[in-house]
Design an enzyme around this catalytic site. Structure first.
Site, short mmCIF file in Angstrom:
data_model
loop_
_atom_site.label_atom_id
_atom_site.label_comp_id
_atom_site.label_asym_id
_atom_site.label_seq_id
_atom_site.Cartn_x
_atom_site.Cartn_y
_atom_site.Cartn_z
N ILE A 229 31.72 36.54 52.55
CA ILE A 229 32.42 35.55 53.38
C ILE A 229 32.00 35.71 54.84
CG2 ILE A 229 34.67 34.62 54.06
CD1 ILE A 229 35.82 35.79 51.46
N ASP B 108 30.93 51.49 61.34
CA ASP B 108 32.15 51.51 60.53
C ASP B 108 33.33 51.05 61.39
OD1 ASP B 108 34.40 52.40 59.00
OD2 ASP B 108 33.14 53.92 58.06
N PHE C 255 36.70 40.87 58.82
CA PHE C 255 36.37 40.57 57.41
C PHE C 255 36.06 41.85 56.65
CE2 PHE C 255 35.55 35.93 57.50
CZ PHE C 255 35.42 35.70 58.86
N ALA C 256 35.75 42.94 57.35
CA ALA C 256 35.24 44.15 56.69
C ALA C 256 36.26 44.71 55.72
CB ALA C 256 34.89 45.20 57.75
N SER D 104 36.07 45.09 48.56
CA SER D 104 36.67 43.84 48.09
C SER D 104 36.72 43.64 46.57
CB SER D 104 35.92 42.66 48.71
OG SER D 104 34.63 42.56 48.16
N THR E 182 43.96 38.48 51.58
CA THR E 182 43.85 37.88 50.25
C THR E 182 45.21 37.46 49.69
OG1 THR E 182 43.35 38.48 47.95
CG2 THR E 182 43.86 40.28 49.41
N ASP E 183 45.17 36.51 48.76
CA ASP E 183 46.42 36.10 48.07
C ASP E 183 46.89 37.19 47.10
OD1 ASP E 183 44.46 35.82 46.10
OD2 ASP E 183 45.03 33.78 45.53
N TYR F 133 37.06 38.88 30.44
CA TYR F 133 38.07 39.91 30.22
C TYR F 133 39.24 39.34 29.42
CZ TYR F 133 35.83 42.35 34.21
OH TYR F 133 34.95 42.97 35.07
N PRO G 59 42.40 46.75 33.34
CA PRO G 59 43.75 47.34 33.37
C PRO G 59 44.60 46.71 34.47
CG PRO G 59 42.04 49.05 33.61
CD PRO G 59 41.34 47.72 33.64
N HIS H 244 45.55 43.70 34.81
CA HIS H 244 44.97 42.41 35.20
C HIS H 244 46.06 41.40 35.57
CE1 HIS H 244 41.52 39.42 34.06
NE2 HIS H 244 41.97 39.24 35.29
P1 NAD Z 1 32.24 41.69 50.59
O1 NAD Z 1 32.54 42.90 49.77
O2 NAD Z 1 31.23 40.72 50.11
O3 NAD Z 1 31.80 42.12 52.07
C1 NAD Z 1 32.44 43.13 52.78
C2 NAD Z 1 31.57 43.49 53.97
O4 NAD Z 1 32.25 44.50 54.72
C3 NAD Z 1 30.21 44.07 53.58
O5 NAD Z 1 29.20 43.49 54.38
C4 NAD Z 1 30.36 45.55 53.87
O6 NAD Z 1 29.13 46.18 54.22
C5 NAD Z 1 31.34 45.54 55.02
N1 NAD Z 1 32.10 46.79 55.13
C6 NAD Z 1 32.72 47.48 54.15
N2 NAD Z 1 33.32 48.57 54.64
C7 NAD Z 1 33.10 48.56 55.98
C8 NAD Z 1 33.49 49.40 57.05
N3 NAD Z 1 34.22 50.51 56.84
N4 NAD Z 1 33.11 49.09 58.30
C9 NAD Z 1 32.36 47.98 58.53
N5 NAD Z 1 31.95 47.15 57.56
C10 NAD Z 1 32.33 47.42 56.30
O7 NAD Z 1 33.66 40.99 50.80
P2 NAD Z 1 34.01 39.44 50.97
O8 NAD Z 1 34.19 38.85 49.63
O9 NAD Z 1 33.05 38.84 51.90
O10 NAD Z 1 35.45 39.56 51.63
C11 NAD Z 1 35.59 39.56 53.05
C12 NAD Z 1 37.06 39.69 53.39
O11 NAD Z 1 37.78 38.60 52.83
C13 NAD Z 1 37.71 40.95 52.81
O12 NAD Z 1 38.63 41.45 53.76
C14 NAD Z 1 38.44 40.48 51.56
O13 NAD Z 1 39.57 41.27 51.30
C15 NAD Z 1 38.84 39.08 52.00
N6 NAD Z 1 38.98 38.09 50.92
C16 NAD Z 1 38.00 37.92 50.00
C17 NAD Z 1 38.13 36.95 49.01
C18 NAD Z 1 37.04 36.69 47.99
O14 NAD Z 1 37.25 35.88 47.08
N7 NAD Z 1 35.87 37.30 48.10
C19 NAD Z 1 39.28 36.16 48.96
C20 NAD Z 1 40.28 36.37 49.94
C21 NAD Z 1 40.11 37.33 50.92
P1 TYD Z 2 36.74 38.57 40.35
O1 TYD Z 2 35.61 37.64 40.65
O2 TYD Z 2 36.45 40.01 40.20
O3 TYD Z 2 37.88 38.32 41.44
P2 TYD Z 2 39.43 38.85 41.47
O4 TYD Z 2 39.59 39.95 40.51
O5 TYD Z 2 39.54 39.29 42.88
O6 TYD Z 2 40.27 37.65 41.15
O7 TYD Z 2 37.42 38.07 39.02
C1 TYD Z 2 37.92 36.76 38.89
C2 TYD Z 2 38.59 36.66 37.55
O8 TYD Z 2 37.60 36.78 36.53
C3 TYD Z 2 39.59 37.79 37.29
O9 TYD Z 2 40.68 37.27 36.54
C4 TYD Z 2 38.79 38.78 36.45
C5 TYD Z 2 37.86 37.90 35.66
N1 TYD Z 2 36.55 38.48 35.33
C6 TYD Z 2 36.06 38.38 34.02
O10 TYD Z 2 36.72 37.84 33.12
N2 TYD Z 2 34.82 38.92 33.76
C7 TYD Z 2 34.07 39.53 34.71
O11 TYD Z 2 32.96 40.03 34.39
C8 TYD Z 2 34.56 39.61 36.05
C9 TYD Z 2 33.77 40.28 37.13
C10 TYD Z 2 35.81 39.06 36.31
#
Ligand code: NAD
Ligand code: TYD
Length: 352
Positions: free
Chosen positions: A11, A57, A79-80, A83, A132-133, A215, A291, A293
């Site tokens: 993100i 960091d 954003f860090a 995740s 996150t939600d 899953y 686990p 879930h």
């Molecule tokens: P991601 O795992 O793709 O990216 C995380 C980034 O943070 C990476 O570039 C990583 O190198 C960096 N990072 C990790 N630890 C760090 C540290 N200690 N110091 C500096 N950088 C560090 O995650 P994402 O999916 O891009 O999520 C970004 C944010 O949005 C997170 O806070 C996550 O909780 C939140 N979020 C994600 C989702 C989603 O669906 N992916 C949904 C809602 C909220």
């Molecule tokens: P995921 O992309 O890991 O996001 P989150 O757990 O944060 O919602 O998973 C999305 C949904 O898909 C979650 O209900 C778990 C399920 N899932 C599978 O069924 N198979 C998979 O291989 C993965 C990674 C997730």
């Protein structure tokens, strides 16, 4: 200028790219480059003076302190994070360290910096925390969608660590007056999504002829939001959000996992049919459930729409088609991630 943390992740990199496409305001990008951080996501900004990358960091107080004093940002967007829920189940330690302790250290450095600002600079400063939600826990099938006032009930080490970080952010506003904003968003999908998460994993496995792991019964429900819509929501909250407020961000797109994967298969069947003419659906494999879930997440994003006028631009149907096309057109990126080549580059560039 602004500071973004975690801007080499999924993100964060979309946010930085969209930011630079929309404004000339510089952005300093602080990222530790864990396995999830990939500078290839930011290749389009190479040589662009508006983007400065700093490897580090968020938990490194001295580094962040120096960074803030040097650049004097008007906002810090966090954003860090670690995740991935499945990784948090196998090893929660990094989640506690980055999401809780790291956010705490970051808040401390930001508090000190903000305390030194004066007048307009101090009044205009914002700390925006991206969350996150999942902090709200799991819903039953007919429960109303999550609202900002809902009780926190996190169920995984990931969501518990994010919940803790949200509480710290809230406390820094309440206690010290730090001008914070928090967004709690549903599941994102789109370009540069690391292929360990459901959607990019299934696209990748489908094309590689591998199983598409579902899953449990696959009837778990998530709300899906196209990542660019999330980035637009964050920009809007930064611009006009009320200090101390929480905004839920969602796509009004509740889907069961199995339906998501069926949709992916249908798009791939049309755009990149299998050589044997059969459907990618045949690769679906039901595997042991995660686990603890969570059964259902759903977001009520009404506050963000009413107060700040934000609505997602993409439906799930338009966003998912764009996403599949992006993966088909960027197989080199996927190859770099799955082969680990992007890590070799990081190692050469920055050392261990
Ligand atoms: P991601 O795992 O793709 O990216 C995380 C980034 O943070 C990476 O570039 C990583 O190198 C960096 N990072 C990790 N630890 C760090 C540290 N200690 N110091 C500096 N950088 C560090 O995650 P994402 O999916 O891009 O999520 C970004 C944010 O949005 C997170 O806070 C996550 O909780 C939140 N979020 C994600 C989702 C989603 O669906 N992916 C949904 C809602 C909220
Ligand atoms: P995921 O992309 O890991 O996001 P989150 O757990 O944060 O919602 O998973 C999305 C949904 O898909 C979650 O209900 C778990 C399920 N899932 C599978 O069924 N198979 C998979 O291989 C993965 C990674 C997730």
């Amino acid at each position: 200028m602004i500071v973004v943390t975690g801007g080499a992740g999924f993100i964060g990199s979309n946010f930085v790219l969209d930011w630079c496409a929309g404004t000339d305001e510089p952005v300093v990008n602080l990222d530790k480059l864990t396995y999830a951080g990939n500078l290839a996501n930011l290749a389009a900004l190479e040589g662009d003076a508006r983007h400065e990358f700093v490897r580090g960091d968020i938990g490194d107080f001295e580094l962040v302190r120096t960074l803030l004093r040097t650049h004097r940002p008007r906002a810090v967007l966090n954003f860090a994070a670690e995740s991935h829920v499945d990784r948090s189940i196998h090893g929660p330690g990094d989640f506690i360290q980055t999401n809780i302790v790291g956010t705490f250290q970051l808040l401390e450095a930001v508090r000190e910096y903000w305390g030194m600002l004066e007048g307009e600079d101090k009044a205009a400063f914002r700390f925006l925390h991206v969350s996150t939600d999942e902090v709200y826990g799991s819903l039953e099938a007919d429960d109303p969608a999550f609202r900002e006032t809902d009780r926190y009930a996190p169920n995984s080490p990931y969501s518990a660590s994010k919940a803790a970080s949200d509480h710290l952010v809230r406390a820094y506003c309440h206690t010290y007056g730090l001008p914070v904003l928090t967004t709690n968003c549903s599941n994102n999908y789109g370009p540069y999504h690391f292929p360990e998460k459901l959607i990019p994993l299934c696209i990748h496995n489908a094309l590689a002829g591998k199983p598409l792991p579902i899953y449990g019964d696959g009837r778990q429900v998530r709300d899906w939001l196209y990542v660019k819509d999330h980035c637009a929501a964050i920009r809007r909250v930064l611009e006009a959000g009320r200090v101390g407020e929480v905004y839920n961000v969602g796509g009004w797109n509740e889907k069961a996992n199995l339906d998501v994967v069926h949709t992916l298969c249908a798009i791939l069947d049309a755009l990149r049919p299998r050589a044997d003419g059969r459907s990618y659906r045949e690769q679906i494999a039901f595997v042991t459930d995660r686990p603890g879930h969570d059964r259902r997440y759903a977001i009520d994003a009404g506050k963000l729409e009413r107060e700040l006028g934000w609505k997602p631009a993409e439906t799930f149907e338009t966003g998912i088609e764009k996403t599949v096309r992006w993966y088909l057109d960027h197989q080199d990126w996927v190859q770099g991630v799955t082969s680990g080549a992007y890590r070799d580059w990081t190692l050469r560039q920055y050392g261990a």
